[in-house]
Enzyme design. Structure first.
Site, PDB file in Angstrom:
ATOM      1  N   LYS A  22      14.639   0.090  -8.076  1.00 19.89           N
ATOM      2  CA  LYS A  22      13.806   0.528  -6.956  1.00 19.89           C
ATOM      3  C   LYS A  22      14.347  -0.032  -5.644  1.00 19.89           C
ATOM      4  O   LYS A  22      14.464   0.682  -4.640  1.00 19.89           O
ATOM      5  CB  LYS A  22      12.360   0.064  -7.156  1.00 19.89           C
ATOM      6  CG  LYS A  22      11.434   0.488  -6.016  1.00 19.89           C
ATOM      7  CD  LYS A  22      10.058  -0.121  -6.132  1.00 19.89           C
ATOM      8  CE  LYS A  22      10.047  -1.561  -5.670  1.00 19.89           C
ATOM      9  NZ  LYS A  22       8.678  -2.102  -5.480  1.00 19.89           N
ATOM     10  N   SER A  23      14.681  -1.310  -5.652  1.00 23.73           N
ATOM     11  CA  SER A  23      15.166  -1.953  -4.427  1.00 23.73           C
ATOM     12  C   SER A  23      16.479  -1.336  -3.952  1.00 23.73           C
ATOM     13  O   SER A  23      16.671  -1.091  -2.761  1.00 23.73           O
ATOM     14  CB  SER A  23      15.356  -3.450  -4.665  1.00 23.73           C
ATOM     15  OG  SER A  23      14.148  -4.055  -5.038  1.00 23.73           O
TER      16      SER A  23
ATOM     17  N   ARG B 137      -2.257  -5.068   2.908  1.00 24.77           N
ATOM     18  CA  ARG B 137      -1.140  -5.985   2.699  1.00 24.77           C
ATOM     19  C   ARG B 137      -0.542  -6.410   4.039  1.00 24.77           C
ATOM     20  O   ARG B 137      -0.580  -5.662   5.031  1.00 24.77           O
ATOM     21  CB  ARG B 137      -0.075  -5.335   1.809  1.00 24.77           C
ATOM     22  CG  ARG B 137      -0.575  -5.094   0.394  1.00 24.77           C
ATOM     23  CD  ARG B 137       0.451  -4.421  -0.474  1.00 24.77           C
ATOM     24  NE  ARG B 137       1.627  -5.256  -0.711  1.00 24.77           N
ATOM     25  CZ  ARG B 137       2.686  -4.859  -1.405  1.00 24.77           C
ATOM     26  NH1 ARG B 137       2.713  -3.637  -1.924  1.00 24.77           N
ATOM     27  NH2 ARG B 137       3.714  -5.667  -1.586  1.00 24.77           N
TER      28      ARG B 137
ATOM     29  N   SER C 194      12.454 -15.021  -1.603  1.00 25.70           N
ATOM     30  CA  SER C 194      13.220 -13.988  -2.327  1.00 25.70           C
ATOM     31  C   SER C 194      14.607 -13.779  -1.727  1.00 25.70           C
ATOM     32  O   SER C 194      15.028 -12.651  -1.439  1.00 25.70           O
ATOM     33  CB  SER C 194      12.446 -12.669  -2.355  1.00 25.70           C
ATOM     34  OG  SER C 194      11.187 -12.817  -2.961  1.00 25.70           O
TER      35      SER C 194
ATOM     36  N   ASP D 165       9.181 -11.510  -8.669  1.00 29.60           N
ATOM     37  CA  ASP D 165       8.755 -10.271  -9.331  1.00 29.60           C
ATOM     38  C   ASP D 165       8.764 -10.404 -10.844  1.00 29.60           C
ATOM     39  O   ASP D 165       8.182  -9.576 -11.549  1.00 29.60           O
ATOM     40  CB  ASP D 165       9.639  -9.090  -8.909  1.00 29.60           C
ATOM     41  CG  ASP D 165       9.164  -8.452  -7.611  1.00 29.60           C
ATOM     42  OD1 ASP D 165       8.049  -8.778  -7.157  1.00 29.60           O
ATOM     43  OD2 ASP D 165       9.904  -7.620  -7.048  1.00 29.60           O
TER      44      ASP D 165
ATOM     45  N   LYS E 151       0.958  -9.224  -3.038  1.00 32.88           N
ATOM     46  CA  LYS E 151       1.703  -8.063  -3.527  1.00 32.88           C
ATOM     47  C   LYS E 151       0.716  -6.906  -3.739  1.00 32.88           C
ATOM     48  O   LYS E 151      -0.314  -6.827  -3.071  1.00 32.88           O
ATOM     49  CB  LYS E 151       2.423  -8.415  -4.827  1.00 32.88           C
ATOM     50  CG  LYS E 151       3.458  -9.529  -4.686  1.00 32.88           C
ATOM     51  CD  LYS E 151       4.741  -9.015  -4.082  1.00 32.88           C
ATOM     52  CE  LYS E 151       5.851 -10.042  -4.168  1.00 32.88           C
ATOM     53  NZ  LYS E 151       7.160  -9.493  -3.718  1.00 32.88           N
TER      54      LYS E 151
ATOM     55  N   ARG F 198      -1.301 -11.358  -7.687  1.00 31.19           N
ATOM     56  CA  ARG F 198      -0.719 -11.373  -9.022  1.00 31.19           C
ATOM     57  C   ARG F 198      -0.969 -12.673  -9.779  1.00 31.19           C
ATOM     58  O   ARG F 198      -1.001 -12.666 -11.017  1.00 31.19           O
ATOM     59  CB  ARG F 198       0.784 -11.060  -8.931  1.00 31.19           C
ATOM     60  CG  ARG F 198       1.026  -9.587  -8.654  1.00 31.19           C
ATOM     61  CD  ARG F 198       2.482  -9.232  -8.535  1.00 31.19           C
ATOM     62  NE  ARG F 198       2.652  -7.777  -8.501  1.00 31.19           N
ATOM     63  CZ  ARG F 198       3.781  -7.164  -8.147  1.00 31.19           C
ATOM     64  NH1 ARG F 198       4.847  -7.887  -7.805  1.00 31.19           N
ATOM     65  NH2 ARG F 198       3.838  -5.852  -8.154  1.00 31.19           N
TER      66      ARG F 198
ATOM     67  N   LYS G 231       4.503   3.950 -10.505  1.00 32.05           N
ATOM     68  CA  LYS G 231       5.021   3.392  -9.252  1.00 32.05           C
ATOM     69  C   LYS G 231       6.501   3.082  -9.335  1.00 32.05           C
ATOM     70  O   LYS G 231       7.246   3.310  -8.376  1.00 32.05           O
ATOM     71  CB  LYS G 231       4.216   2.129  -8.900  1.00 32.05           C
ATOM     72  CG  LYS G 231       4.615   1.469  -7.590  1.00 32.05           C
ATOM     73  CD  LYS G 231       3.696   0.295  -7.312  1.00 32.05           C
ATOM     74  CE  LYS G 231       4.153  -0.474  -6.084  1.00 32.05           C
ATOM     75  NZ  LYS G 231       4.043   0.304  -4.842  1.00 32.05           N
TER      76      LYS G 231
END
Length: 413
Positions: free
Chosen positions: A12-13, A111, A183, A299, A326, A330, A396
């Site tokens: 996805k990234s 968010r 990250s 993640d 997120k 989470r 998603k």
């Protein structure tokens, strides 16, 4: 030893970054094996709304780029639930000349977006936001001159990535001063992909300098998603079986491969990373790795939490405060899920701890978060009867997750 091969869809990234880079490249870019999911389709549709021609065929997407920025002078960019889309597209829109509205789902509207808004305003971009810097935004764009900018990326590295990706299309390039960063591997991935598209950034400590200039169009293959692969590696870990993910090897740009390469060996797994694949074999009994600092690979925090009950001692996961902002909180979501299954947990602002135990059957609340659904599916391999209140939320990032996971179980059987 039962053996299986898992076919993991594109990152996805990487898909999102490649779409942004292709939009500003000079000519047509072909993307092979991009991820087809709600998030990436939202990004592609956002490019179309900005006037970039995008074609989507099975296994191949093409983008006709424009180094000068978006062709459209007016657009509404609907980002759905995608944080990546909502944080990247405002930077791309700012390079245009016109009025662009950026909006998203209720989940995305709550968010955080403030650090990106502050950085764009430093660069002279006229952005109107809702109270609390929330979406929807209206960007009144007239190009970006460039220059110096300060960004706080301590909540999300996506703010910094958005600035990096847009930098070559500014008049003078950008010199980005980063005050905090989470990250880090995702930023390394961004700079590596920019290099693949012909732009070299220089980095000194917490400062990144990117010259003005265009990206180079071409053909780019999207490697499998390392975050998604973590669930299949974890499945091997808790069952004592073997799984290989082809296409994800030692030259991967994705930091989340460290879950397999660094965390699972501490739990007794045998891991082999080759040039073009990664193979994990689980032990008879998982060892506790003790404390695992997951700031850079957060993640995969829930993946580790999902297999922690099967370890021989408590597992502590730390430095994951950003997981609270997120798609869901989470830390709270995964502890609630595990406790519903009878597992004892403890948690704080940026940490959680999971005790060993035998999970029992329960319905787990996914909170519309794809990573909760996929993580708890791993726990369910050793706890028959665990169900999900919203199994479809995996659309998603991996619409075919449940089918591929079932195929994995069948191959081992």
């Amino acid at each position: 030893m039962p053996y299986a091969t898992a076919r993991i869809p594109g990152s996805k990234s990487a898909t999102a970054r490649a779409l942004f880079l292709a939009a500003l490249a000079d000519g047509r870019t072909t993307l092979r094996d991009p991820l087809v999911s709600d998030d990436t389709v939202a990004f592609a549709e956002g490019l179309r709304a900005l006037g970039f021609p995008v074609t989507r065929e099975r296994g191949v997407w093409t983008v006709d780029g424009r180094p000068a920025g978006p062709p459209a002078t007016e657009a509404t960019l609907w980002c759905h639930d995608s944080g990546t889309t909502a944080r990247f597209l405002p930077g791309l829109a700012a390079l245009g000349k016109g009025r662009y509205e950026v909006d998203a789902s209720e989940q995305m509207r709550v968010r955080p977006m403030g650090p990106l808004l502050a950085a764009l305003r430093q660069l002279g971009v006229d952005v109107t936001a809702q109270p609390g810097d929330r979406l929807p935004w209206v960007v009144e764009a007239d190009g970006v001159a460039g220059g110096e900018v300060v960004i706080d990326a301590g909540t999300s590295s996506q703010y910094l990535t958005a600035l990096c990706l847009m930098a070559p299309a500014t008049a003078a390039g950008l010199r980005i001063h980063v005050t905090d960063l989470v990250s880090v591997p995702y930023v390394d991935m961004t700079l590596a992909m920019m290099r693949d598209f012909g732009v070299e950034a220089s980095r000194s400590g917490m400062t990144i300098t990117i010259p003005a200039g265009g990206y180079r169009a071409g053909e780019h293959a999207i490697e499998p998603d390392a975050s998604t692969a973590s669930y299949f590696f974890a499945a091997a870990a808790v069952t004592g079986n073997t799984v290989t993910v082809p296409g994800l090897g030692r030259d991967s740009h994705q930091g989340d491969l460290r879950f397999a390469a660094e965390v699972l060996p501490r739990m007794g797994c045998r891991v082999e990373v080759t040039a073009d694949s990664t193979t994990v074999t689980g032990p008879e009994r998982l060892r506790s790795p003790g404390e695992v600092v997951m700031r850079d690979i957060s993640d995969t925090m829930m993946t580790l939490a999902a297999i922690a009950p099967f370890a021989d001692a408590p597992v502590r996961i730390s430095d994951v405060a950003n997981c609270r902002v997120k798609e869901s909180d989470r830390i709270d979501a995964i502890t609630e899920a595990l406790e519903a299954c009878g597992i004892t947990t403890r948690s704080g602002p940026d940490w959680l701890e999971v005790d060993p135990g035998t999970p029992r059957a329960a319905e787990v609340k996914t909170r519309a978060d794809h990573r909760i659904a996929m993580s708890i599916s791993v726990t369910g391999l050793r706890a028959p009867g665990i169900t999900l209140d919203d199994p479809g939320c995996v659309r998603k990032t991996f619409p075919g997750f449940h089918e591929e996971f079932a195929a994995l179980r069948e191959a081992w059987r």
